[in-house]
Design an enzyme around this catalytic site. Sequence first.
Site, PDB file in Angstrom:
ATOM      1  CB  THR A 126       3.330  -3.476  15.219  1.00  0.00           C
ATOM      2  OG1 THR A 126       3.110  -3.497  13.804  1.00  0.00           O
ATOM      3  CG2 THR A 126       4.040  -4.756  15.648  1.00  0.00           C
ATOM      4  CB  ALA A 151      -6.219  -5.802   1.460  1.00  0.00           C
ATOM      5  CB  VAL A 152      -3.800  -1.883   5.224  1.00  0.00           C
ATOM      6  CG1 VAL A 152      -2.878  -1.783   6.428  1.00  0.00           C
ATOM      7  CG2 VAL A 152      -3.170  -1.227   3.996  1.00  0.00           C
ATOM      8  CB  ILE A 153      -5.230  -7.185   7.412  1.00  0.00           C
ATOM      9  CG1 ILE A 153      -6.078  -7.271   6.122  1.00  0.00           C
ATOM     10  CG2 ILE A 153      -5.887  -7.957   8.555  1.00  0.00           C
ATOM     11  CD1 ILE A 153      -6.172  -8.627   5.519  1.00  0.00           C
ATOM     12  CG  HIS A 196       3.736  -1.571   9.677  1.00  0.00           C
ATOM     13  ND1 HIS A 196       4.722  -0.698   9.272  1.00  0.00           N
ATOM     14  CD2 HIS A 196       3.389  -2.286   8.586  1.00  0.00           C
ATOM     15  CE1 HIS A 196       4.954  -0.877   7.988  1.00  0.00           C
ATOM     16  NE2 HIS A 196       4.161  -1.831   7.540  1.00  0.00           N
ATOM     17  CB  ALA A 203      -0.948  -0.007   1.198  1.00  0.00           C
ATOM     18  CG  LEU A 204       3.451   2.431   3.173  1.00  0.00           C
ATOM     19  CD1 LEU A 204       4.598   2.199   4.139  1.00  0.00           C
ATOM     20  CD2 LEU A 204       2.800   3.785   3.427  1.00  0.00           C
ATOM     21  CD  GLU A 205       5.818  -0.206  -1.342  1.00  0.00           C
ATOM     22  OE1 GLU A 205       6.656   0.068  -0.452  1.00  0.00           O
ATOM     23  OE2 GLU A 205       4.833  -0.941  -1.141  1.00  0.00           O
ATOM     24  NE  ARG A 247     -15.645  -3.726   5.845  1.00  0.00           N
ATOM     25  CZ  ARG A 247     -16.074  -4.530   6.814  1.00  0.00           C
ATOM     26  NH1 ARG A 247     -15.821  -5.829   6.755  1.00  0.00           N
ATOM     27  NH2 ARG A 247     -16.764  -4.064   7.834  1.00  0.00           N
TER      28      ARG A 247
END
EC number: 2.5.1.78
Length: 170
Positions: A94, A88-90, A96, A64-66, A135
């Site tokens: 942490t 998708a960030v799960i 992060h 996702a950061l790219e 989703r």
Amino acid sequence: MTNSNNDFVGVLEADLNGQDLRIGIVQARFNEEHCVALSTACITELLALGVTQADIKLVTVPGALEIPFALQKLAATGEFDGLVALGAVIRGETYHFELVSNESAAGITRISIDSGLPIANGVLTCETDEQASVRVNLKGADCAKAVVEMANLALALTPDFDIEVNAGEE
């Protein structure tokens, strides 16, 4: 009798006709199962809205950061009417998760504003894999509709300078 504002002003209605629109998609590969499902749903809906397969370009990035970097490069080409960001960030154990979610969203928004190009943000931020699975299909299709609508809105609100500058010249 009450009147809505629509009775007194010109209204640009939502236009979901994807014909002749060129759409770029940047899809993260991290949490790949969810990301592939997002892009599949998005592309399926784009095709249903009239965007041709030849007018859809899919680029994948590690995570996702790219996504904002690839969006910026696609926007700079001038070849697209709209872009879609999919990932998708799960949540893990942490901090992060918050960092990736917030920075990705901020970067996507910044690229859209700086480039003047509509970008549908389909980066899911979920607590669990199960939430993401539920989703992906709806979010992918929603992003297709959003980018087509916003690309058409951008085109409708962009003055045609060639016509104005060349009007009356022979």
